[in-house]
Design a protein around this motif. Structure first.
Motif, PDB file in Angstrom:
ATOM      1  N   ASN A 754      75.350  90.721 -36.832  1.00 51.83           N
ATOM      2  CA  ASN A 754      76.549  90.000 -37.290  1.00 51.83           C
ATOM      3  C   ASN A 754      76.409  89.402 -38.685  1.00 51.83           C
ATOM      4  O   ASN A 754      77.251  88.593 -39.089  1.00 51.83           O
ATOM      5  CB  ASN A 754      76.885  88.887 -36.292  1.00 51.83           C
ATOM      6  N   SER A 755      75.359  89.794 -39.405  1.00 47.27           N
ATOM      7  CA  SER A 755      75.159  89.184 -40.728  1.00 47.27           C
ATOM      8  C   SER A 755      74.715  90.163 -41.809  1.00 47.27           C
ATOM      9  O   SER A 755      75.067  89.982 -42.980  1.00 47.27           O
ATOM     10  CB  SER A 755      74.137  88.040 -40.636  1.00 47.27           C
ATOM     11  N   LEU A 756      73.940  91.202 -41.458  1.00 50.44           N
ATOM     12  CA  LEU A 756      73.326  92.064 -42.473  1.00 50.44           C
ATOM     13  C   LEU A 756      74.388  92.814 -43.279  1.00 50.44           C
ATOM     14  O   LEU A 756      75.234  93.516 -42.730  1.00 50.44           O
ATOM     15  CB  LEU A 756      72.367  93.067 -41.833  1.00 50.44           C
ATOM     16  N   GLN A 757      74.315  92.664 -44.621  1.00 51.09           N
ATOM     17  CA  GLN A 757      75.287  93.279 -45.515  1.00 51.09           C
ATOM     18  C   GLN A 757      74.688  94.396 -46.372  1.00 51.09           C
ATOM     19  O   GLN A 757      75.405  95.299 -46.792  1.00 51.09           O
ATOM     20  CB  GLN A 757      75.887  92.215 -46.442  1.00 51.09           C
ATOM     21  N   HIS A 758      73.397  94.322 -46.653  1.00 56.60           N
ATOM     22  CA  HIS A 758      72.771  95.273 -47.575  1.00 56.60           C
ATOM     23  C   HIS A 758      71.405  95.667 -47.025  1.00 56.60           C
ATOM     24  O   HIS A 758      70.521  94.822 -46.880  1.00 56.60           O
ATOM     25  CB  HIS A 758      72.639  94.624 -48.957  1.00 56.60           C
ATOM     26  N   LEU A 759      71.226  96.955 -46.734  1.00 55.05           N
ATOM     27  CA  LEU A 759      69.951  97.485 -46.251  1.00 55.05           C
ATOM     28  C   LEU A 759      69.485  98.568 -47.220  1.00 55.05           C
ATOM     29  O   LEU A 759      70.206  99.529 -47.480  1.00 55.05           O
ATOM     30  CB  LEU A 759      70.109  98.068 -44.847  1.00 55.05           C
ATOM     31  N   ALA A 760      68.292  98.387 -47.778  1.00 55.43           N
ATOM     32  CA  ALA A 760      67.737  99.359 -48.713  1.00 55.43           C
ATOM     33  C   ALA A 760      66.331  99.735 -48.266  1.00 55.43           C
ATOM     34  O   ALA A 760      65.488  98.861 -48.035  1.00 55.43           O
ATOM     35  CB  ALA A 760      67.710  98.801 -50.134  1.00 55.43           C
ATOM     36  N   ILE A 761      66.087 101.045 -48.145  1.00 55.75           N
ATOM     37  CA  ILE A 761      64.784 101.566 -47.749  1.00 55.75           C
ATOM     38  C   ILE A 761      64.356 102.574 -48.799  1.00 55.75           C
ATOM     39  O   ILE A 761      65.073 103.545 -49.058  1.00 55.75           O
ATOM     40  CB  ILE A 761      64.851 102.247 -46.369  1.00 55.75           C
ATOM     41  N   ARG A 762      63.189 102.340 -49.425  1.00 59.96           N
ATOM     42  CA  ARG A 762      62.776 103.204 -50.536  1.00 59.96           C
ATOM     43  C   ARG A 762      61.303 103.559 -50.420  1.00 59.96           C
ATOM     44  O   ARG A 762      60.456 102.694 -50.182  1.00 59.96           O
ATOM     45  CB  ARG A 762      63.032 102.497 -51.866  1.00 59.96           C
ATOM     46  N   ASN A 763      61.007 104.841 -50.580  1.00 59.03           N
ATOM     47  CA  ASN A 763      59.630 105.341 -50.626  1.00 59.03           C
ATOM     48  C   ASN A 763      58.823 104.931 -49.394  1.00 59.03           C
ATOM     49  O   ASN A 763      57.673 104.522 -49.493  1.00 59.03           O
ATOM     50  CB  ASN A 763      58.938 104.861 -51.911  1.00 59.03           C
ATOM     51  N   CYS A 764      59.447 105.046 -48.253  1.00 58.04           N
ATOM     52  CA  CYS A 764      58.744 104.867 -46.980  1.00 58.04           C
ATOM     53  C   CYS A 764      58.498 106.274 -46.449  1.00 58.04           C
ATOM     54  O   CYS A 764      59.309 106.828 -45.687  1.00 58.04           O
ATOM     55  CB  CYS A 764      59.575 104.022 -46.024  1.00 58.04           C
ATOM     56  N   VAL A 765      57.379 106.872 -46.881  1.00 54.22           N
ATOM     57  CA  VAL A 765      57.187 108.312 -46.744  1.00 54.22           C
ATOM     58  C   VAL A 765      56.991 108.769 -45.306  1.00 54.22           C
ATOM     59  O   VAL A 765      57.112 109.962 -45.008  1.00 54.22           O
ATOM     60  CB  VAL A 765      55.982 108.769 -47.603  1.00 54.22           C
ATOM     61  N   ASN A 766      56.686 107.846 -44.393  1.00 49.23           N
ATOM     62  CA  ASN A 766      56.476 108.228 -42.999  1.00 49.23           C
ATOM     63  C   ASN A 766      57.600 107.773 -42.074  1.00 49.23           C
ATOM     64  O   ASN A 766      57.483 107.903 -40.856  1.00 49.23           O
ATOM     65  CB  ASN A 766      55.133 107.671 -42.496  1.00 49.23           C
ATOM     66  N   LEU A 767      58.657 107.255 -42.646  1.00 44.76           N
ATOM     67  CA  LEU A 767      59.804 106.876 -41.830  1.00 44.76           C
ATOM     68  C   LEU A 767      60.458 108.142 -41.292  1.00 44.76           C
ATOM     69  O   LEU A 767      60.973 108.967 -42.052  1.00 44.76           O
ATOM     70  CB  LEU A 767      60.800 106.065 -42.659  1.00 44.76           C
ATOM     71  N   GLY A 768      60.447 108.288 -39.959  1.00 43.78           N
ATOM     72  CA  GLY A 768      60.927 109.527 -39.351  1.00 43.78           C
ATOM     73  C   GLY A 768      62.343 109.478 -38.839  1.00 43.78           C
ATOM     74  O   GLY A 768      62.988 110.528 -38.682  1.00 43.78           O
ATOM     75  N   GLU A 769      62.854 108.262 -38.584  1.00 39.48           N
ATOM     76  CA  GLU A 769      64.210 108.177 -38.038  1.00 39.48           C
ATOM     77  C   GLU A 769      64.779 106.790 -38.261  1.00 39.48           C
ATOM     78  O   GLU A 769      64.050 105.814 -38.468  1.00 39.48           O
ATOM     79  CB  GLU A 769      64.202 108.479 -36.535  1.00 39.48           C
ATOM     80  N   LEU A 770      66.102 106.739 -38.233  1.00 36.88           N
ATOM     81  CA  LEU A 770      66.794 105.466 -38.210  1.00 36.88           C
ATOM     82  C   LEU A 770      67.270 105.237 -36.786  1.00 36.88           C
ATOM     83  O   LEU A 770      67.690 106.182 -36.102  1.00 36.88           O
ATOM     84  CB  LEU A 770      67.976 105.477 -39.186  1.00 36.88           C
ATOM     85  N   PRO A 771      67.214 103.999 -36.311  1.00 39.16           N
ATOM     86  CA  PRO A 771      67.492 103.741 -34.892  1.00 39.16           C
ATOM     87  C   PRO A 771      68.953 103.993 -34.507  1.00 39.16           C
ATOM     88  O   PRO A 771      69.860 103.871 -35.339  1.00 39.16           O
ATOM     89  CB  PRO A 771      67.140 102.254 -34.743  1.00 39.16           C
ATOM     90  N   ASP A 772      69.156 104.309 -33.244  1.00 40.24           N
ATOM     91  CA  ASP A 772      70.515 104.528 -32.738  1.00 40.24           C
ATOM     92  C   ASP A 772      71.356 103.266 -32.812  1.00 40.24           C
ATOM     93  O   ASP A 772      72.590 103.339 -32.847  1.00 40.24           O
ATOM     94  CB  ASP A 772      70.454 105.025 -31.284  1.00 40.24           C
ATOM     95  N   TRP A 773      70.680 102.098 -32.828  1.00 36.09           N
ATOM     96  CA  TRP A 773      71.444 100.841 -32.882  1.00 36.09           C
ATOM     97  C   TRP A 773      71.905 100.487 -34.293  1.00 36.09           C
ATOM     98  O   TRP A 773      72.592  99.487 -34.489  1.00 36.09           O
ATOM     99  CB  TRP A 773      70.638  99.666 -32.308  1.00 36.09           C
ATOM    100  N   LEU A 774      71.556 101.300 -35.299  1.00 35.09           N
ATOM    101  CA  LEU A 774      71.960 100.998 -36.676  1.00 35.09           C
ATOM    102  C   LEU A 774      73.473 100.748 -36.803  1.00 35.09           C
ATOM    103  O   LEU A 774      73.886  99.812 -37.495  1.00 35.09           O
ATOM    104  CB  LEU A 774      71.530 102.125 -37.611  1.00 35.09           C
ATOM    105  N   PRO A 775      74.333 101.548 -36.148  1.00 30.11           N
ATOM    106  CA  PRO A 775      75.777 101.317 -36.281  1.00 30.11           C
ATOM    107  C   PRO A 775      76.276 100.025 -35.650  1.00 30.11           C
ATOM    108  O   PRO A 775      77.460  99.699 -35.797  1.00 30.11           O
ATOM    109  CB  PRO A 775      76.393 102.537 -35.579  1.00 30.11           C
ATOM    110  N   THR A 776      75.379  99.274 -34.989  1.00 33.49           N
ATOM    111  CA  THR A 776      75.814  97.971 -34.474  1.00 33.49           C
ATOM    112  C   THR A 776      75.820  96.911 -35.571  1.00 33.49           C
ATOM    113  O   THR A 776      76.288  95.794 -35.340  1.00 33.49           O
ATOM    114  CB  THR A 776      74.895  97.492 -33.329  1.00 33.49           C
ATOM    115  N   LEU A 777      75.309  97.266 -36.768  1.00 38.77           N
ATOM    116  CA  LEU A 777      75.307  96.323 -37.892  1.00 38.77           C
ATOM    117  C   LEU A 777      76.713  96.299 -38.493  1.00 38.77           C
ATOM    118  O   LEU A 777      76.987  96.890 -39.547  1.00 38.77           O
ATOM    119  CB  LEU A 777      74.270  96.748 -38.928  1.00 38.77           C
ATOM    120  N   ILE A 778      77.592  95.598 -37.849  1.00 38.90           N
ATOM    121  CA  ILE A 778      79.028  95.699 -38.151  1.00 38.90           C
ATOM    122  C   ILE A 778      79.409  95.112 -39.502  1.00 38.90           C
ATOM    123  O   ILE A 778      80.489  95.383 -40.017  1.00 38.90           O
ATOM    124  CB  ILE A 778      79.859  95.016 -37.041  1.00 38.90           C
ATOM    125  N   CYS A 779      78.515  94.304 -40.114  1.00 43.16           N
ATOM    126  CA  CYS A 779      78.824  93.694 -41.417  1.00 43.16           C
ATOM    127  C   CYS A 779      78.235  94.486 -42.585  1.00 43.16           C
ATOM    128  O   CYS A 779      78.423  94.109 -43.750  1.00 43.16           O
ATOM    129  CB  CYS A 779      78.299  92.261 -41.465  1.00 43.16           C
TER     130      CYS A 779
END
Length: 849
Positions: A754-779
């Motif tokens: 209910n608060s997160l407005q800006h998410l930035a992920i850079r050069n995380c070379v082993n990040l394999g997936e984004l979570p299914d709950w990501l779309p719950t970040l409604i803001c």
């Protein structure tokens, strides 16, 4: 000119005198009646200050009277602040527990009885001087004006300098320059095209329009932007150019030698057709230009340099023919009126006020087609429908002042004069910054707070509300550029003519010291030392409020003299200095609120006496790579709001930082021995946490940091555990850069739904997936993903992020294929997003709907 700041200063001081802390101190010291007398006399003098400031240019005697008033008021402020210092020290002693005796001895500086007598004598002296000044006011026939009625009418959205739809009258200029840049150079591998014109014409704005044009985008695989200004020193230019080249590794070139820099730059430019913008060039020394040209001219046909400059001589020394220089003219009468109307009225409102529009036409004529003048004067009249005020602007005698008489644009001075008094000190603080340097909101606001320039919050307001209001009002008046969003913080640009005006206004009270101007006025309160040289200690005024060393410092004798002589400093900026330690007597600067030692790479220790600075709100130690540890008594700095640390410590115990009950911003940079953080520490007020280049940091616990709004973690390559047990978070900004051990986002981030407005992920070379709950970040409004090669897809239900306004994907090959605009197999999942930027080294798409 600094007398124009006096009314605001008087207002601020009278508010301080009315605070509970000062009233309690006056009772304890037995000086309540004397302090009441001081307040009453100040109110009498304050009543005529607005009228006096308006009449100052016509009267030398009145100007001298105002200077004496300022000196007395400054001395009174020192007394008031002294009361607050003693209250803070008493609080530390009373709450120190079993160590109270040691702490009392540590802080004791004088006998309480002696202190009372000394303060009583100082107040009596102030009252005598005030009474004399109050009597003298009658000599000048001044009217009583108790309230400054000027207000700033804030528009909901300010115009943008770089948005093409918001720039008036420059489309033809842009197209002509684009033609010059994209045409083949034939026999020349590198050519230079200067945009030449007087200050305030909008050369930089025009260059930005060109830089972002789609034809330029297609023609030049590599684009670089460098703001040069007065600094054409080769090494510094090479660093700026290298930093402007997009690079996934984010190399730091600041410590490289010139030889290393030129090798790096030539390697990056090799076989690349490039466009380099050199903005605001003043250098007229051919040798300096030849040194740079020799390095960057790599025989790549069609490479271009676009220069903005006020000087025709600059174009000449860069070996360009006069036909290749683009002479920027003033706006036409029609375009000038159009720009003025945009700034002075809401859309279409000018039709309701034909009388004002006619007056406006006369004002436009006086602005002689200068966009900066048109914007500032137009913005100063925004939503103001008082015909008399418009006529006052039109008929003001300042229009008779030629710019070359003072170097000041009359339109800017007029707009400054119309500022409410509480904004004028904030404006004048621009003096402390270098020309053409981007300024972070954080830097501006900490300086204003440290110098007491900000108005007190009204009922229901927070200090953050006050800061945002002041920033917005200065932007509305076009004294600050529209802010560039850097996520957590915003960056502003200050036009060099605005800086010139700040220097003009602050003259006498604000001074720059260099070889050309080694003398210091006895009334100076704010000094900027522009060169790392020795200056006689006997020249230092004892009433200094701020001292900034532009190029650092290395003369320990001068620093000792400064600290021991200037006891009322509020700001001491020693960044890039070369001191191994600080004078022990720095603990006597009990009024100090801002101490910056950033990039002081020789500093090994801080004296324990630093811990006596109970008023200190900002302490910057980032980049002090040899600093072994923080002083033991660091916990006594109970007023700290902003703390930036680089040390060799292995941990930070609860005892060290738990007392920071006002701390809002905390950063750890290059703390290579740090392995864990915040195991049991409660920092309930902390809003921003930044961790950068902490190479051995393995775990961070945020269990007790309940009000965190911004979290940034960069290049902490051993970080394994990032834990939190707070079910509902307040995070608005989350930046995760260069984290090789990050495989997936921790589940607890979902607590920011209910608060997160800006998410930035850079050069995380082993990040394999984004979570299914990501779309719950409604803001969520901005999602940036860069250089995460193992990330193959986005969550299937990402279309549920209905508030997402911008999606930026860079250096993610599989994502690029799947979400390629209009043709990718998953394009339909993100097609609803307002702005999608998908970029790769081979192919680049930019779609805005």
């Amino acid at each position: 000119m600094a007398e124009s700041l006096l009314f605001s200063f008087a207002e601020s001081l009278l508010r301080k005198l009315a605070t509970v802390a000062v009233q309690e101190a006056s009772l304890a010291l037995g000086v309540r009646s004397e302090l009441k007398e001081m307040t009453e006399t100040m109110e009498i003098i304050r009543g005529v200050l607005l009228d006096a400031q308006q009449k100052t240019p016509q009267s030398t005697a009145l100007s001298e009277w105002l200077k004496r008033v300022k000196r007395v008021f400054s001395d009174a402020e020192d007394i008031v602040d002294d009361f607050e210092c003693e209250a803070l020290r008493k609080h530390v002693v009373d709450t120190s527990g079993s160590h109270s005796m040691k702490v009392r001895h540590f802080f004791s500086s004088s006998n309480p009885v002696v202190y009372r007598l000394r303060m009583a004598h100082r107040i009596q002296d102030i009252n005598t001087r005030l009474a004399k000044l109050a009597d003298q006011r009658n000599m000048f026939g001044l009217q009583i004006i108790n309230q400054d009625m000027r207000v700033v009418r804030v528009r909901e959205m300010t115009h943008s300098y770089v948005n093409p739809t918001k720039v008036t009258g420059r489309e033809h200029d842009k197209n002509e320059i684009v033609k010059l840049l994209v045409q083949d150079g034939h026999h020349k591998s590198l050519s230079v095209i200067p945009i030449v014109g007087m200050g305030g014409l909008g050369k930089t704005t025009l260059a930005k329009l060109v830089f972002n044009d789609t034809n330029i985008h297609a023609c030049f695989p590599l684009k670089m932007w460098v703001c040069v200004s007065n600094d054409f020193e080769l090494r510094n230019l090479l660093v700026k150019i290298l930093n402007s080249i997009p690079s996934p590794t984010s190399e730091n070139f600041n410590n490289f030698e010139t030889e290393q820099l030129q090798i790096h730059l030539r390697n990056k430019l090799e076989d690349q057709k490039f466009l380099l913008v050199l903005d605001d060039v003043w250098n007229e020394d051919p040798a300096r230009w030849h040194d740079l040209e020799e390095i960057i001219d790599l025989d790549v046909k069609g490479s271009k340099i676009l220069v903005t400059t006020r000087s025709h001589a600059v174009a000449s020394i860069m070996h360009t023919k006069s036909s290749n220089s683009y002479l920027l003219e003033c706006l036409s009468e029609e375009d000038s009126l159009s720009l003025f109307v945009k700034c002075a009225f809401e859309d279409g409102e000018e039709k309701k006020h034909p009388e004002l529009l006619e007056i406006g036409k006369k004002i436009v004529e006086k602005c002689v087609g200068l966009p900066l003048a048109l914007r500032t004067v137009g913005s100063s009249l925004f939503r103001n429908v008082d015909k008399k005020e418009w006529e006052s602007v039109r008929d003001n005698e300042i229009w008779n002042l030629q710019k070359n008489e003072t170097g000041i644009l009359p339109a800017l001075k007029l707009s400054y004069d119309q500022l409410p008094s509480y904004l004028k000190p904030c404006f004048t603080s621009f003096f402390l910054y270098q020309f053409d340097v981007n300024i972070f909101c954080y830097d501006l606001t900490t300086v204003w707070d440290s110098l007491g320039f900000l108005p007190l919050p009204k009922e229901g307001e927070s200090m953050s509300d006050v800061l945002n209001k002041v920033l917005c009002e200065l932007r509305t008046r076009s004294f600050l550029s529209d802010d560039l969003d850097f996520g957590i913080d915003n960056v502003y640009e200050i036009h060099d003519l605005v800086s010139d005006l700040a220097v003009y206004i602050g003259k006498g009270e604000f001074e720059r010291v260099n070889r050309r101007n080694p003398k210091i006025s006895e009334n100076a309160q704010h000094l900027v030392f522009e060169e790392n040289s020795f200056y006689g200690e006997d020249l230092l005024p004892t009433g200094l409020r701020s001292v900034v060393f532009r190029d650092g410092g290395s003369n320990i004798d001068f620093l000792n003299a400064l600290v021991s002589r200037c006891r009322y400093l509020r700001i001491l900026d020693l960044r890039y200095s070369e001191y191994e330690s600080l004078p022990h007597c720095i603990g006597k600067l009990k009024h100090l609120r801002f101490l910056c030692l950033a990039k002081n790479e020789k500093l090994k220790e801080l004296p324990d006496s630093v811990c006596k600075l109970q008023n200190l709100k900002t302490l910057v130690l980032s980049g002090c790579i040899r600093l072994q540890k923080l002083p033991k008594g660091i916990k006594y700095l109970i007023s700290l709001r902003h703390l930036a640390i680089t040390t060799a410590q292995t941990d930070f115990s609860e005892e060290e930082i738990a007392n920071f009950t006002s701390l809002e911003n905390l950063s750890f940079t290059q703390c290579d021995n740090l392995e864990s953080l915040f195991e049991e520490v409660q920092l309930s007020t902390l809003q921003t946490l930044t961790l950068i280049d902490c190479g051995n940091l393995k775990s961070v616990s945020l269990h007790c940091i309940r009000n965190l709004e911004a979290l940034t973690i960069i290049n902490c390559n051993k970080l394994e555990s990032l834990s939190c047990q707070i079910p509902e978070l307040k995070l608005k900004y989350l930046f995760l850069f260069d984290l090789p051990l990050l495989v997936k986002l921790p589940q607890w981030f979902q607590g920011s739904a209910n608060s997160l407005q800006h998410l930035a992920i850079r050069n995380c070379v082993n990040l394999g997936e984004l979570p299914d709950w990501l779309p719950t970040l409604i803001c969520l409004k901005v999602l940036e993903i860069s250089d995460c090669p193992k990330l193959l897809s986005l969550p299937d239900n990402i279309h549920h992020l209905t508030n997402l306004e911008k999606l930026d994907i860079t250096g993610c090959p599989e994502l690029r294929k799947r979400f390629k605009p209009k043709v990718g197999q998953d394009w339909h999942k993100i097609s609803h997003i307002k702005q999608v930027d998908i970029d790769d080294s081979d192919d680049e798409e930019d779609l805005s709907e």
